[in-house]
Structures are given as C-alpha cells and as structure tokens.
Design a protein around this motif. Structure first.
Motif, PDB file in Angstrom:
ATOM      1  N   SER A  41      44.205  52.667  94.248  1.00 14.57           N
ATOM      2  CA  SER A  41      45.024  51.504  93.936  1.00 14.57           C
ATOM      3  C   SER A  41      44.201  50.220  93.839  1.00 14.57           C
ATOM      4  N   GLN A  42      42.967  50.253  94.339  1.00 13.32           N
ATOM      5  CA  GLN A  42      42.128  49.055  94.294  1.00 13.32           C
ATOM      6  C   GLN A  42      41.699  48.759  92.857  1.00 13.32           C
ATOM      7  N   ASN A  43      41.262  47.534  92.626  1.00  9.32           N
ATOM      8  CA  ASN A  43      40.723  47.174  91.324  1.00  9.32           C
ATOM      9  C   ASN A  43      39.339  47.802  91.178  1.00  9.32           C
ATOM     10  N   VAL A  44      39.175  48.567  90.116  1.00 12.22           N
ATOM     11  CA  VAL A  44      37.943  49.337  89.937  1.00 12.22           C
ATOM     12  C   VAL A  44      37.381  49.087  88.541  1.00 12.22           C
ATOM     13  N   GLU A  45      36.066  48.907  88.488  1.00 11.36           N
ATOM     14  CA  GLU A  45      35.374  48.784  87.216  1.00 11.36           C
ATOM     15  C   GLU A  45      34.497  50.012  87.011  1.00 11.36           C
ATOM     16  N   ILE A  46      34.651  50.626  85.842  1.00 14.30           N
ATOM     17  CA  ILE A  46      33.966  51.872  85.503  1.00 14.30           C
ATOM     18  C   ILE A  46      33.047  51.629  84.315  1.00 14.30           C
ATOM     19  N   LEU A  47      31.854  52.223  84.358  1.00 16.52           N
ATOM     20  CA  LEU A  47      30.980  52.233  83.187  1.00 16.52           C
ATOM     21  C   LEU A  47      30.869  53.663  82.688  1.00 16.52           C
ATOM     22  N   ASP A  48      31.247  53.882  81.439  1.00 16.46           N
ATOM     23  CA  ASP A  48      31.212  55.198  80.800  1.00 16.46           C
ATOM     24  C   ASP A  48      30.020  55.221  79.840  1.00 16.46           C
ATOM     25  N   VAL A  71      37.608  49.921  82.152  1.00 18.70           N
ATOM     26  CA  VAL A  71      36.570  50.859  81.726  1.00 18.70           C
ATOM     27  C   VAL A  71      35.733  50.215  80.625  1.00 18.70           C
ATOM     28  N   ASP A  72      34.435  50.140  80.853  1.00 15.52           N
ATOM     29  CA  ASP A  72      33.486  49.688  79.840  1.00 15.52           C
ATOM     30  C   ASP A  72      32.712  50.888  79.329  1.00 15.52           C
ATOM     31  N   GLY A  73      32.220  50.806  78.099  1.00 17.15           N
ATOM     32  CA  GLY A  73      31.495  51.935  77.511  1.00 17.15           C
ATOM     33  C   GLY A  73      30.247  51.513  76.767  1.00 17.15           C
ATOM     34  N   ILE A  74      29.255  52.389  76.765  1.00 19.29           N
ATOM     35  CA  ILE A  74      28.047  52.202  75.968  1.00 19.29           C
ATOM     36  C   ILE A  74      27.675  53.533  75.350  1.00 19.29           C
ATOM     37  N   ASP A  75      27.243  53.503  74.090  1.00 20.89           N
ATOM     38  CA  ASP A  75      26.885  54.729  73.391  1.00 20.89           C
ATOM     39  C   ASP A  75      25.799  54.422  72.369  1.00 20.89           C
ATOM     40  N   GLY A  76      24.851  55.337  72.236  1.00 20.71           N
ATOM     41  CA  GLY A  76      23.759  55.151  71.287  1.00 20.71           C
ATOM     42  C   GLY A  76      24.029  55.733  69.924  1.00 20.71           C
ATOM     43  N   TYR A  92      39.025  50.655  76.197  1.00 25.65           N
ATOM     44  CA  TYR A  92      37.744  50.157  76.696  1.00 25.65           C
ATOM     45  C   TYR A  92      37.722  48.641  76.652  1.00 25.65           C
ATOM     46  N   ARG A  93      37.435  48.027  77.805  1.00 26.80           N
ATOM     47  CA  ARG A  93      37.405  46.565  77.906  1.00 26.80           C
ATOM     48  C   ARG A  93      36.221  45.976  77.152  1.00 26.80           C
ATOM     49  N   ASN A  94      35.037  46.504  77.435  1.00 26.74           N
ATOM     50  CA  ASN A  94      33.805  46.077  76.767  1.00 26.74           C
ATOM     51  C   ASN A  94      33.079  47.306  76.247  1.00 26.74           C
ATOM     52  N   LEU A 108      24.796  46.601  85.896  1.00 29.17           N
ATOM     53  CA  LEU A 108      25.029  47.924  86.484  1.00 29.17           C
ATOM     54  C   LEU A 108      25.546  47.809  87.915  1.00 29.17           C
ATOM     55  N   ARG A 109      25.079  46.803  88.626  1.00 31.88           N
ATOM     56  CA  ARG A 109      25.413  46.659  90.035  1.00 31.88           C
ATOM     57  C   ARG A 109      26.893  46.364  90.269  1.00 31.88           C
ATOM     58  N   LYS A 110      27.605  45.858  89.278  1.00 24.45           N
ATOM     59  CA  LYS A 110      28.997  45.452  89.490  1.00 24.45           C
ATOM     60  C   LYS A 110      29.978  46.613  89.386  1.00 24.45           C
ATOM     61  N   TYR A 111      29.537  47.754  88.858  1.00 17.32           N
ATOM     62  CA  TYR A 111      30.465  48.862  88.642  1.00 17.32           C
ATOM     63  C   TYR A 111      30.646  49.692  89.911  1.00 17.32           C
ATOM     64  N   LYS A 112      31.885  50.081  90.160  1.00 13.21           N
ATOM     65  CA  LYS A 112      32.175  50.941  91.314  1.00 13.21           C
ATOM     66  C   LYS A 112      31.776  52.380  91.020  1.00 13.21           C
TER      67      LYS A 112
END
Length: 239
Positions: A41-48, A71-76, A92-94, A108-112
């Motif tokens: 239930s907490q606010n969570v930030e995810i990097l995919d 949820v944020d995402g990065i892809d090459g 996806y937020r960003n 990177l440090r901000k993601y749970k």
C-alpha cells in the motif's frame, strides 16, 4: 546516448518509425513483484530495465493493490521506445531509450525495486557482471533488485545487427543462489526470478555466467537439482 521519450506519463519527443515491432515479452515469474514488499500500500517507485512490450508495467498497474505504484522504463531496443499504443495507456511514468548503465547512480538510488527481467542473458559475461555490481552498488540500502534469466543457455539470435536480441550467456542456478536471494520462483522452461537486497553486493564475485552454448536445458536442470534448487513452476520460495 540516453534519450527521454516519456515524462510524467506524456510523450515529450516525436517518435520514429520502424519496420520492427516492439519485442521482449518475458517468460519469467513476474508475479513475484507482488511478494517483494511487506506492504504494497506504500508509495513505490519501480524501474523496469528492458521493459520490452510493457508486460510488467501492465501487470502492476492493472492490479488494484499496486495500481498506485509509479513505473519507469528504459530499453535499448528502438521499436520498444516508439510504442505509442503502450505509452497512451499511461502505464509508464517516465521512459528512456538507452542502456541501464547510462542512468546516473542518484536516479537508481530512488527506486524501491529495480527490475532486470530477461535482460542479462543478452549481455556479455563482463558486462553482465559489471551491470549487476553497478545496480547493487547504486540502489538504496532498503531497495531490492528483481532479476530473471534462463538458468541455461537458451538459444536466441538477433533479428538485425546490434538489435540486442541475441542471447550471449547462460547463468547456472548456482550463480544466482550464490548472490543470496531473499526469495525466488521459477517458470518453465527453467526461467528463474530472484530478489536480492543490498547484502548481495558482498557475494557479487560468485556470479559466474558462461558463454558456452552447450550449456543446455538438461545441464541447467542437473545443476539445479544438485544444489536442491526448487524448480517446480509456480512455487514461491522465501529464504
């Protein structure tokens, strides 16, 4: 070069066209994402990392207990970053087009939870080792790294030159267990999902992938069984 495509759920740059379709649906046990935290239930930030066709983001945002997560995402892979249909769903937020190693450590440090699902097998052995060390070093002390990979050398070739689709390494179950996961699950055919905390950095030297294409599914199963690794599909193991 790192390029931001989506910012705060809105496309901020013109998308290019490609003859290739978005790719990257994962065979891993993605539902593991719902068991990592004690309180969803907490606010969570995810990097995919390597978000592919967006399956993980969609899974998170369509589950009522995690729909509020960001949820944020990065892809090459360029076509994945031109997926207007996905981005219009505001999943996806960003979104960035680029490689995970291009992201600054303060971001990177901000993601749970940092997710690396079916990505490391596409890297060389040295790059995979470097990336895991970098992510574990950069992530927060209370954060988690969720990794999935085939536990054998699953043959897969590239579609076109430098498209990042080819599998370059196989990772035995011994390598993943030596990193001291907090939990894991496996899907057929021997594709494991593992959750690691910060302490796994102390064991990073034991992560030893192989570029041997003869590392077959049968050999992967033999290694898993030798270390009493639970590889029954759908079983969640908490350690």
């Amino acid at each position: 070069m790192l390029k931001q495509i989506v910012e705060n759920y809105s496309i901020i740059t013109p998308l290019s066209t490609s003859d290739l379709n978005p790719r990257g649906a994962s065979a891993c046990p993605q539902n593991l994402i719902f068991h990592i935290l004690n309180d969803n239930s907490q606010n969570v930030e995810i990097l995919d990392i390597g978000f592919g066709t967006g399956n993980l983001g969609s899974l998170i945002k369509h589950y009522d207990k995690t729909a509020h997560w960001h949820v944020d995402g990065i892809d090459g892979f360029q076509p994945n970053c031109n997926n207007t249909q996905l981005f219009d769903q505001k999943i996806y937020r960003n979104v960035w087009h680029g490689l995970a190693q291009q992201l600054p450590s303060d971001l990177l440090r901000k993601y749970k939870i940092i997710c690396l699902l079916d990505v490391i097998e596409h890297l060389s052995s040295d790059t995979a080792k470097w990336l895991l060390r970098t992510l574990l070093t950069s992530m927060g002390d209370e954060s988690f790294l969720f990794i999935s990979t085939p536990l054998w050398f699953w043959p897969q070739n590239h579609i076109q030159h430098n498209d990042l689709e080819e599998h370059l390494i196989g990772i035995p179950a011994t390598s993943m267990m030596a990193l001291m996961p907090t939990m894991y699950a496996v899907n057929h055919p021997l594709v494991g999902g593992f959750v690691f905390g910060k302490r796994s950095l102390d064991f990073i030297e034991f992560f030893q992938p192989t570029s041997d294409k003869n590392f077959s599914y049968e050999r992967g199963v033999a290694i898993a069984e030798a270390i009493k690794f639970q590889h029954t599909p759908g079983t969640l193991i908490k350690l």
